[in-house]
Design a protein around this motif. Structure first.
Motif: not given
Lengths: 370, 711
Positions: A139, A173, A178
């Motif tokens: 991230v 992401l 994520i």
């Protein structure tokens, strides 16, 4: 390459929708610039579309894998070009966004840098060690990839374009997996930082005063009816006055009387809505919807993970532009300098779209390559 | 190599697709809300954006006299405009333009710079000169090629009579002020609109102003004209004509009479309240206001000690002096006191321990035995002091109030003054002091706190001569006001008031008033041969004698005001004229001015009605006897005007001793000796109870009872 690339595999349906939007855009540019100092812009727009088409075909022939493999070089070149703009760029309307090219044309690097960020993020998340969900360091790294060019664009200042890097990163992401708690943490930190940026932004030269004013005006449009609030209000009047069927091309009083600001660029959707009404505006939204759905379809059929990432990056950019631009026009969003892709007049924006479409076509044409 | 087969899961694509759907539905809702839900509202706002209304000012209605002759008209006036966006070389052009338009070049340049500083759009024209002359207009028209920045604009402006003729009654117009806009009365007005500011221009503004038209212009966001809509002009509606009750011939006579003097003249028809003439001097020139009055001119008018902006006919509040004795007579007779009252005038009398002088004392004479009749025409102060003492302030105030003194008459003109009629209650209310009986004595001769306006006096005396019927005065006949403007006629003053005056009192008073302008009266020099002219003189001090002395006794400053209220015929008059001659000193001087106005009226009416004996003193206009014996003076006796008419009033204030009165021998007949036979007939006199209205015949003089003086 183990197989011949054929234009039979080209996404002609997608291209048809895209060109239809371009044609509507050209007619509206004609209407909004008729009798103004911008008259004739629609002809230039036609040239941009033709140039864009040529670019798209060229890019589609060029294997995107090569681009992905060289994504780090492209990224380095992007950062350099943005630095070049910061030092040698041409200042216009108070912002340094353009580089003067030989032959009188201007080039806005921040547009194609977006594409490079998409490629860079696609490459990052396609690498072997990164394809099993995004760790916190993923991230952070992905965020850094998007943040460097974004801050440079923000310095130009071009808040609108800088914001378009967000959905690219966000989409990457999301697709990269994520974790929910990381996403929540990022949102919390951003929420906490926003007021700080709001208050100290102008002093730190990260946010300009006029950008603050725009948001203030959006939240409280009556406070300054002559500046940004005025623009938003005039946009709403234009859209509202259009009614169900619109006033007809060249007949929108808000558009033709130049009450509507920037009617051929940022507010072209308001001009379109005034002259073609709810029916016309819905038809245009439907075209964009079809384009987006078609793009997602291409992402799903991409031959590899990176291809899917790239196409979805384009989806993210396009969706964000539509949301922010059309949302601004109907009064849901503050005034930002974000154009409506394919409709708004402007070579850089259009060439970016065709460049992106070229890569999408490229990916589609190679969907059976393994 | 890139492109390992860890594909993106389809649930993520689905999530993105739903996100897109939500975004598009939200946008569709936004469009629906504006374009379908609130289309009407935004359509109107778009139209307001686009169309600008350039007003076309409607010409105001003309103002006419009672016969339809034009008094106030409009004329097309041109203003020179400078179009800033057309200027090529401001400094060079400004010199030339300034020279041709007779204005300083610096003024043009300054106006341009001011607009530039204020960021006024360049296409907004600048008025560089209002009301240009025909020569200047011709210059602009002839140099359109050379000076494309010059433009003209036509507006209608007011054209008023010259020399202040009727100025205070007409009033003037001007731009609506900030205060007026905030007052709520001018809600439909905008800054820059022209409204009536005074006189009938203000009173009947709604009727006169008409309705402005407009040219609709399509504009862009900068306000620049980009075209015209299909129906570009909304025509204006010209203002209503306003017909006054003013008789132009009477007005002229009144203006002439007051020429070069300060004061006021008001002529009424007591039979209906029509104002036939109204003059206030000094006046102003309303034409100065028609374009735009300069600050200096305004200050000069506003600060002039003679108050040219004041309509003295309705706004001057002054002591009426002896004219008030008519009101005293009504009170005295109606209260049953004056009929039998006889007073011996010894030149002064003592009331409440103080000496009150009669004006006659200054001529080293006395009035001798005085009754009500003689009291009026000789204006004997001692008689009225005594009457005032007997009546008391309460009854005086009651009758004066009934006759409208100290109250607004309700005339249809703005800012009428009310005057003051003192009473015990009035004093307590305003001064928190008890009324002193001595004050009543001064009030008896129209001094003290009594303050009236000329119009009040004209209405009151005219009403007495009408037998007690008083009309509300008006300058516009209510029947000449169109139904749409009936609101303008609303008044809280009743149109007619009936004051009970019995016929005997009426005859006594009117006959005595007839004597005033005859030998033996206070103003025989105002006599009009062959006309039944009656009236009452008055003069009132403006300051105390002590004050006058402290000011060095300068001759013209603080001179007494002289009054006269005259009428013809003496009973049921067709015209009553009140004259206020400021600094006129003697009532007879005001009487001569009134006589000029009366004569103009009589001459006009005799001609119009083809009746040379109209209002004759020989005939009996109302089948009511008149005192014919005084109409053939011929005794040849002469009398000085000073002795005859010098007429000063005053209680405590009266200390003036006149030593330099003009002596004009050989002009007028001398009064017959003051004997019983000289007294004119007195209906209702004591000794003849029930004396009928028609019982008396000319020449049938009755001896005066010669009652000893009361005091």
């Amino acid at each position: 390459m183990r197989r011949m690339i054929s234009f039979r595999d080209f996404d002609w349906v997608l291209l048809a929708f895209v060109l239809l939007i371009c044609v509507l855009g050209i007619t509206e540019i004609y209407s909004t610039t008729y009798g103004t100092k911008f008259a004739g812009a629609h002809v230039k727009q036609i040239y941009f579309v033709l140039a864009g088409l040529a670019l798209m075909f060229m890019v589609s022939l060029f294997n995107y894998q090569v681009l992905l493999e060289n994504a780090h070089w492209l990224y380095a070149a992007s950062v350099l070009s943005l630095l070049a703009v910061a030092f040698f760029g041409k200042k216009y309307l108070g912002a340094r966004r353009w580089i003067q090219l030989p032959g009188g044309q201007h080039f806005q690097p921040s547009e194609w840098v977006k594409l490079v960020v998409i490629l860079a993020l696609a490459k990052y998340f396609s690498e072997e060690e990164n394809d099993r969900g995004a760790s916190l360091s993923d991230v952070a790294k992905a965020g850094a990839i998007a943040a460097v060019p974004m801050l440079l664009v923000l310095k130009q200042p071009d808040l609108g374009t800088a914001l378009t890097y967000f959905p690219v990163a966000f989409m990457a992401l999301f697709l990269g997996g994520i974790k929910l708690r990381h996403a929540a943490a990022i949102l919390l930190v951003a929420g906490a930082l926003a007021p700080t940026l709001w208050i100290y932004g102008p002093q730190l030269h990260l946010v300009k005063q006029y950008q603050k004013d725009r948001l203030t005006a959006f939240l409280n449009p009556d406070a300054d009816s002559q500046k940004t609030g005025y623009q938003l209000e005039q946009s709403k009047i234009a859209v509202g006055a259009g009614g169900v069927f619109g006033k007809g091309a060249l007949k929108g009083s808000q558009t033709q009387g130049s009450f509507l600001p920037e009617p051929h660029t940022d507010f072209i959707f308001a001009a379109w809505s005034e002259e073609h009404g709810f029916v016309g505006a819905m038809a245009l939204l439907l075209l964009y919807f079809m384009v987006l759905m078609r793009l997602i379809h291409n992402a799903q059929t991409a031959s590899d993970r990176a291809g899917g990432f790239v196409v979805m990056g384009v989806v993210a950019v396009l969706l964000f532009h539509i949301l922010v631009n059309a949302g601004m026009v109907v009064g849901f969003m503050p005034v930002t300098g974000i154009p409506l892709p394919l409709m708004s007049y402007g070579g850089s924006s259009l060439l970016f779209m065709f460049l992106a479409l070229g890569i999408v076509m490229n990916i589609r044409m190679r969907r059976f390559v393994n | 190599m890139l492109g390992r087969e860890t594909k993106i899961t389809s649930s993520k694509f689905t999530a993105v697709q739903y996100t897109i759907l939500v975004v598009f539905l939200a946008l569709a809702y936004g469009l629906w809300r504006l374009q379908v839900g609130r289309n009407d509202e935004y359509a109107v706002r778009a139209e307001q954006n686009r169309v600008r209304r350039v007003p076309i000012v409607a010409p105001r209605g003309k103002i006419l006299d009672r016969d339809g002759g034009i008094i106030v008209d409009n004329y097309p006036s041109f203003s020179a405009l400078l179009l800033r966006d057309q200027v090529k070389d401001l400094n060079a052009d400004a010199q030339r333009i300034a020279a041709e338009l007779h204005i300083p070049a610096a003024e043009i340049i300054e106006k341009v710079h001011r607009d530039q500083l204020a960021k006024v759009p360049a296409f907004q024209p600048i008025i560089i000169k209002a009301d240009i002359t025909p020569d200047e207009l011709a210059f602009i028209e002839a140099h359109r090629e050379e000076f494309p920045e010059l433009e003209t604009m036509m507006v209608y402006r007011r054209l008023y009579p010259k020399d202040g003729f009727l100025a205070n009654l007409i009033g003037y117009v001007g731009e609506v002020s900030e205060d007026e806009l905030n007052s709520g009365k001018f809600d439909t007005y905008q800054r820059g609109d022209i409204v009536g500011k005074a006189g009938v221009e203000a009173q009947y503004n709604d009727m006169l102003k008409g309705r402005d038209g407009a040219t609709k212009v399509l504009v862009n966001s900068k306000g620049k004209e980009v075209g015209r809509p299909k129906d570009p002009t909304v025509p204006f509606v010209i203002g209503q004509k306003l017909k006054l009750t003013i008789d132009i011939d009477i007005q002229k006579a009144a203006e002439l009479a007051l020429e070069g003097k300060n004061g006021a003249v008001v002529a009424l028809n007591p039979r209906n309240g029509e104002v036939l003439a109204m003059v206030s001097r000094p006046a102003f020139d309303p034409n100065d206001f028609a374009v735009r009055i300069s600050r200096d001119d305004w200050n000069r008018l506003a600060n002039d000690p003679d108050h040219p902006l004041l309509n003295k006919a309705i706004q001057a509040q002054l002591a009426p002096g002896s004219v008030f004795k008519i009101v005293m007579s009504v009170a005295g007779l109606q209260e049953g006191i004056a009929q039998t009252m006889k007073v011996n005038c010894g030149g002064s009398a003592v009331f409440y321990g103080r000496v009150f002088k009669c004006w006659v004392l200054s001529e080293h004479r006395t009035h001798g035995v005085v009754d009500i009749h003689k009291g009026i025409y000789q204006s004997c102060d001692v008689f009225f002091y005594t009457l005032a003492e007997r009546l008391g302030i309460g009854k005086i105030a009651k009758w004066a109030g009934a006759l409208g003194l100290g109250k607004k008459t309700g005339i249809d003109l703005p800012n009428e003054a009310s005057g003051v009629m003192p009473s015990e209650e009035w004093k307590i209310k305003n001064f928190r002091q008890k009324w002193y009986a001595g004050e009543t004595i001064s009030v008896g001769i129209g001094q003290g706190a009594v303050a009236v306006t000329p119009i009040q006096l004209a209405r009151a005396i005219g009403g007495v001569a009408m037998g007690g019927t008083l009309y509300r005065p008006h300058v516009v006949n209510p029947t000449d006001v169109p139904p749409d403007f009936k609101d303008l006629l609303i008044s809280n003053v009743p149109e007619v008031v009936h004051v009970p005056i019995n016929p005997e009192s009426w005859l006594t008073i009117t006959n005595a008033m007839g004597e005033v302008v005859n030998p033996g009266g206070t103003a025989p020099s105002a006599h009009i041969q062959g006309v039944d002219f009656a009236g009452k003189t008055g003069s009132s001090q403006v300051v105390s004698n002590e004050f006058r002395k402290t000011k060095g006794g300068s001759a013209n400053q603080f001179k007494d005001n002289s009054w006269f209220v005259g009428l013809t015929p003496r009973r049921n008059p067709e015209i009553v004229v009140a004259v206020l001659f400021e600094g006129g000193e003697h009532g007879k001087l005001a009487a001569r001015l009134a006589a000029q106005v009366i004569k103009a009226y009589v001459d006009k009416q005799r001609q119009l009605r083809n009746n040379p004996t109209l209002f004759s003193d020989k005939t009996d206009p109302g089948s009511v006897p008149i005192a014919g014996v005084w109409n053939a003076p011929g005794t040849g006796d002469e009398q000085t005007s000073a002795a005859e008419e010098e007429h000063l009033q005053g209680g405590t204030l009266l200390l003036k001793v006149s030593g330099s009165k003009a002596f004009r021998p050989g002009r007028r007949v001398r009064l017959p000796a003051m004997g019983p036979a000289a007294l004119p007939p007195q209906p209702g006199a004591p000794g003849k109870p029930g004396f009928g209205l028609l019982g008396w015949k000319p020449g049938q003089n009755r001896p005066s009872p010669g009652t000893p003086a009361v005091n």
